[in-house]
Design a protein around this motif. Sequence first.
Motif, PDB file in Angstrom:
ATOM      1  N   SER A  13       0.825  -1.205   0.000  1.00  0.00           N
ATOM      2  CA  SER A  13       0.000   0.000   0.000  1.00  0.00           C
ATOM      3  C   SER A  13       0.863   1.261   0.000  1.00  0.00           C
ATOM      4  CB  SER A  13      -0.906  -0.001   1.228  1.00  0.00           C
ATOM      5  OG  SER A  13      -0.141   0.270   2.393  1.00  0.00           O
ATOM      6  N   GLN A  14       0.190   2.361  -0.032  1.00  0.00           N
ATOM      7  CA  GLN A  14       0.867   3.657   0.049  1.00  0.00           C
ATOM      8  C   GLN A  14       1.673   3.760   1.349  1.00  0.00           C
ATOM      9  OE1 GLN A  14       0.555   5.691  -2.663  1.00  0.00           O
ATOM     10  NE2 GLN A  14       2.236   6.816  -1.760  1.00  0.00           N
ATOM     11  N   ALA A  17       5.205   2.635   0.904  1.00  0.00           N
ATOM     12  CA  ALA A  17       6.100   3.455   0.077  1.00  0.00           C
ATOM     13  C   ALA A  17       7.010   4.264   0.999  1.00  0.00           C
ATOM     14  CB  ALA A  17       5.297   4.369  -0.830  1.00  0.00           C
ATOM     15  N   ASP A  22       6.711   6.484  -5.063  1.00  0.00           N
ATOM     16  CA  ASP A  22       6.026   5.333  -4.438  1.00  0.00           C
ATOM     17  C   ASP A  22       6.886   4.078  -4.350  1.00  0.00           C
ATOM     18  OD1 ASP A  22       3.729   6.799  -3.943  1.00  0.00           O
ATOM     19  OD2 ASP A  22       2.795   6.225  -5.847  1.00  0.00           O
ATOM     20  N   TYR A  64       6.817  -1.183  -5.967  1.00  0.00           N
ATOM     21  CA  TYR A  64       6.097   0.077  -5.764  1.00  0.00           C
ATOM     22  C   TYR A  64       4.785  -0.159  -5.026  1.00  0.00           C
ATOM     23  CZ  TYR A  64       9.330   1.633  -9.374  1.00  0.00           C
ATOM     24  OH  TYR A  64      10.461   1.918 -10.077  1.00  0.00           O
ATOM     25  N   ALA A  65       4.284   0.894  -4.388  1.00  0.00           N
ATOM     26  CA  ALA A  65       2.948   0.839  -3.792  1.00  0.00           C
ATOM     27  C   ALA A  65       1.969   0.422  -4.883  1.00  0.00           C
ATOM     28  CB  ALA A  65       2.575   2.202  -3.223  1.00  0.00           C
ATOM     29  N   GLY A  66       1.062  -0.486  -4.545  1.00  0.00           N
ATOM     30  CA  GLY A  66       0.087  -1.000  -5.501  1.00  0.00           C
ATOM     31  C   GLY A  66       0.472  -2.330  -6.104  1.00  0.00           C
ATOM     32  N   PRO A 102      -4.729   5.954 -11.705  1.00  0.00           N
ATOM     33  CA  PRO A 102      -4.068   5.287 -10.579  1.00  0.00           C
ATOM     34  C   PRO A 102      -4.714   3.975 -10.146  1.00  0.00           C
ATOM     35  CG  PRO A 102      -5.316   7.173  -9.818  1.00  0.00           C
ATOM     36  CD  PRO A 102      -5.355   7.214 -11.323  1.00  0.00           C
TER      37      PRO A 102
END
Length: 134
Positions: A13-14, A17, A22, A64-66, A102
């Motif tokens: 998740s964010q 990061a 991110d 990366y986040a995501g 996003p």
Amino acid sequence: MIVEEVMIRLRLSQADAHYGGDLVDGARMLALFGDVATELLIRLDGDEGLFVAYEQVEFKAPVYAGDYIEAKGSITKQGNTSRTMSFTAHKVIAGSRDASNPSQATLLEQPVLVCQAKGTCVVPKDKQKGNTKS
């Protein structure tokens, strides 16, 4: 040689990061490996044990986040109290890197190896399941 393998899959998740763009800190992969090691030890010994050392850690690709990550591990050698383990982390879904969309994500045809490691954990003899001596 012990071949049992465990796997954890999660979406970063964010909150994971750590750097600009991110980018997720590589230490996050080591935390996942710690969770995998804990499950392996519980399955084998009935105790969480202690992670004592990494003999090798290689970061192979950015995370990366995501992104969705699968962290896997197995016990490759079992000593009296030590357990040598091998770990891999693969990106299986890439989160969007496009600021205009996003919520987009891509299921990867081939998972991408992002980190691999070898490490050693210890479970004291009196903590191993089946051991009745205290």
